[in-house]
Design an enzyme around this catalytic site. Structure first.
Site, short mmCIF file in Angstrom:
data_model
loop_
_atom_site.label_atom_id
_atom_site.label_comp_id
_atom_site.label_asym_id
_atom_site.label_seq_id
_atom_site.Cartn_x
_atom_site.Cartn_y
_atom_site.Cartn_z
CB CYS A 121 2.06 -8.30 -6.68
SG CYS A 121 3.68 -7.50 -6.49
CB CYS A 123 4.90 -7.44 -2.29
SG CYS A 123 3.39 -6.60 -2.79
CB CYS A 131 7.36 -7.18 -6.14
SG CYS A 131 6.57 -5.88 -5.16
CE LYS A 196 3.36 -1.01 -7.78
NZ LYS A 196 3.02 -2.38 -7.41
NE ARG A 206 4.53 -0.43 -0.35
CZ ARG A 206 5.58 0.22 -0.79
NH1 ARG A 206 6.47 0.67 0.06
NH2 ARG A 206 5.75 0.41 -2.08
NE ARG A 218 6.76 -2.63 -2.81
CZ ARG A 218 6.78 -3.65 -1.95
NH1 ARG A 218 7.83 -4.46 -1.92
NH2 ARG A 218 5.77 -3.87 -1.15
CE LYS A 249 -0.21 0.96 -7.38
NZ LYS A 249 0.36 -0.28 -7.06
CB SER A 275 -3.73 3.18 -0.31
OG SER A 275 -2.32 3.23 -0.44
CE1 TYR A 314 -7.91 0.21 -2.20
CE2 TYR A 314 -6.83 2.23 -2.91
CZ TYR A 314 -6.79 0.88 -2.68
OH TYR A 314 -5.66 0.17 -2.96
C1 PBG Z 1 1.49 -4.72 -5.09
C2 PBG Z 1 0.68 -3.48 -5.15
C3 PBG Z 1 0.84 -2.29 -4.43
C4 PBG Z 1 -0.26 -1.49 -4.77
C5 PBG Z 1 -1.01 -2.19 -5.71
N1 PBG Z 1 -0.39 -3.41 -5.95
C6 PBG Z 1 1.82 -1.88 -3.40
C7 PBG Z 1 3.23 -1.72 -3.68
O1 PBG Z 1 3.70 -1.80 -4.81
O2 PBG Z 1 3.93 -1.54 -2.69
C8 PBG Z 1 -0.56 -0.13 -4.20
C9 PBG Z 1 -1.98 0.27 -4.26
C10 PBG Z 1 -2.37 1.40 -3.39
O3 PBG Z 1 -1.55 2.08 -2.75
O4 PBG Z 1 -3.59 1.62 -3.31
N2 PBG Z 1 2.77 -4.64 -5.54
#
Ligand code: PBG
Length: 330
Positions: A121, A123, A131, A196, A206, A218, A249, A275, A314
């Site tokens: 990615c 970002c 992204c 996603k 983030r 996004r 996700k 997360s 995690y």
């Molecule tokens: C990158 C990315 C993100 C996550 C994984 N790859 C963040 C986003 O899209 O803002 C999130 C993973 C998580 O929250 O654990 N684009």
């Protein structure tokens, strides 16, 4: 009196042994993928405030971290890089000396058998935190693809075992597959974040990856949580474009989507236990409000029952310890 007629379901629940015998869903450490945040610099082991137990690590800390993961029996990691410098094109994402490329080389030197999955990615690398490349109308799809191909090839050159595009640009899997093939990486699989959602559950990530968008959101590239059919369209096109594995996700609020995909397709499925899902459990556990281990194990089983083959989480290290203890007690 007439005899009541009913089925005795409790027969199969009467002892621990019989319950184990008929248990339909299994969780093992082999199912787990552990995310690592690698930061530029030296001697940095910085805990992420909203994710207790999760750290930003500099490359020198990988020696102890990887030894611990191997010792726990964890078979795969997913890498995120936190560069020192950012620019509008996210050039740190496709630089030979980039933070993730160096981390991949280091891990492959330390433990060649540990699978390295590289999140692809921009970002974390763009100054605006989006992204892709942006103009005044938003994120530009097709010119961003060129950068993603460069990032994927540089990660494969560094030794990444699997490329995981998480950017939600259309055509990304097709572009990366062609780029990898043309560069000779025919056998490097793609694990696409096909489904996603634009989710508030990414908040703590983030902070961990220092990747919040500096303006806007996004919503023009990540999916609307209200949509189910759109998820199936994303999966279909990613399979056509050549993805080898599919990520859904976040995980827990989208288990219906996981199950629906599992019922329709035979590609390996991965749940990303994101997360925010981690943070909520940790916060409650720190307050003594829940039984952390029992709740995490129950949630992992739920993801597998919904159809996930693998789980990015995690909690992987905690789970590996808990699962080992359970085995040792048998
Ligand atoms: C990158 C990315 C993100 C996550 C994984 N790859 C963040 C986003 O899209 O803002 C999130 C993973 C998580 O929250 O654990 N684009």
């Amino acid at each position: 009196m007439n005899k009541l007629s009913f089925k005795r379901h409790r027969r199969l629940r009467s002892t621990a042994s019989i319950r184990a015998l008929v248990s339909e869903t299994k969780l093992t450490t082999d199912d787990l993928i552990y995310p690592l945040f690698i930061i530029e610099g030296e001697q940095i082991k910085q805990e992420v405030a909203s994710m207790p137990g999760v750290y930003q690590l500099s490359i020198d800390y990988l020696v102890t971290e990887i030894a611990e993961l191997i010792d726990l029996g964890i078979k795969a990691v997913m890498l995120f890089g936190i560069p020192k410098e950012k620019d509008p094109e996210g050039s740190g994402a496709y630089c030979h000396q980039g933070i993730v490329q160096r981390a991949i080389r280091q891990i492959k030197d330390l433990a060649p058998e540990l699978l390295v999955i590289s999140d692809t990615c921009l970002c974390e690398y763009t100054s605006h935190g989006h992204c892709g490349i942006v103009d005044k109308f938003g994120v530009i799809n097709d010119s961003s693809l060129i950068l993603y191909v460069k990032a994927a090839i540089s990660q494969a050159q560094a030794g990444a075992d699997i490329i995981a595009p998480s950017n939600m640009m259309d055509g990304c899997v097709a572009a990366i597959r062609k780029g990898l093939d043309d560069a000779g990486f025919l056998d490097v699989p793609i694990m696409s974040y096909s489904v996603k959602y634009a989710s508030a559950f990414y908040g703590p990530f983030r902070e961990a990856a220092n990747s919040s968008p500096q303006f806007g959101n996004r919503l023009s590239y990540q999916m609307d949580p209200a949509n189910r059919l759109e998820a199936l369209r994303e999966v279909e096109s990613d399979i056509e474009e050549g993805t080898d594995l599919i990520i859904v996700k976040p995980a827990l609020a989208y288990l219906d989507i996981m199950r629906e995909i599992r019922n329709k397709i035979n590609t390996p499925l991965v749940a990303y236990n994101v997360s925010g899902e981690y943070t909520m459990i940790k916060a409650a556990a720190i307050n003594g409000w829940i039984d952390e281990q029992a709740i995490v194990l129950e949630q992992m089983i739920a993801m597998k029952r919904a159809g996930a083959d693998l789980i990015i989480t995690y909690f992987a290290k905690d789970l590996a310890k808990w699962l080992k203890k359970r085995r040792d007690h048998l």
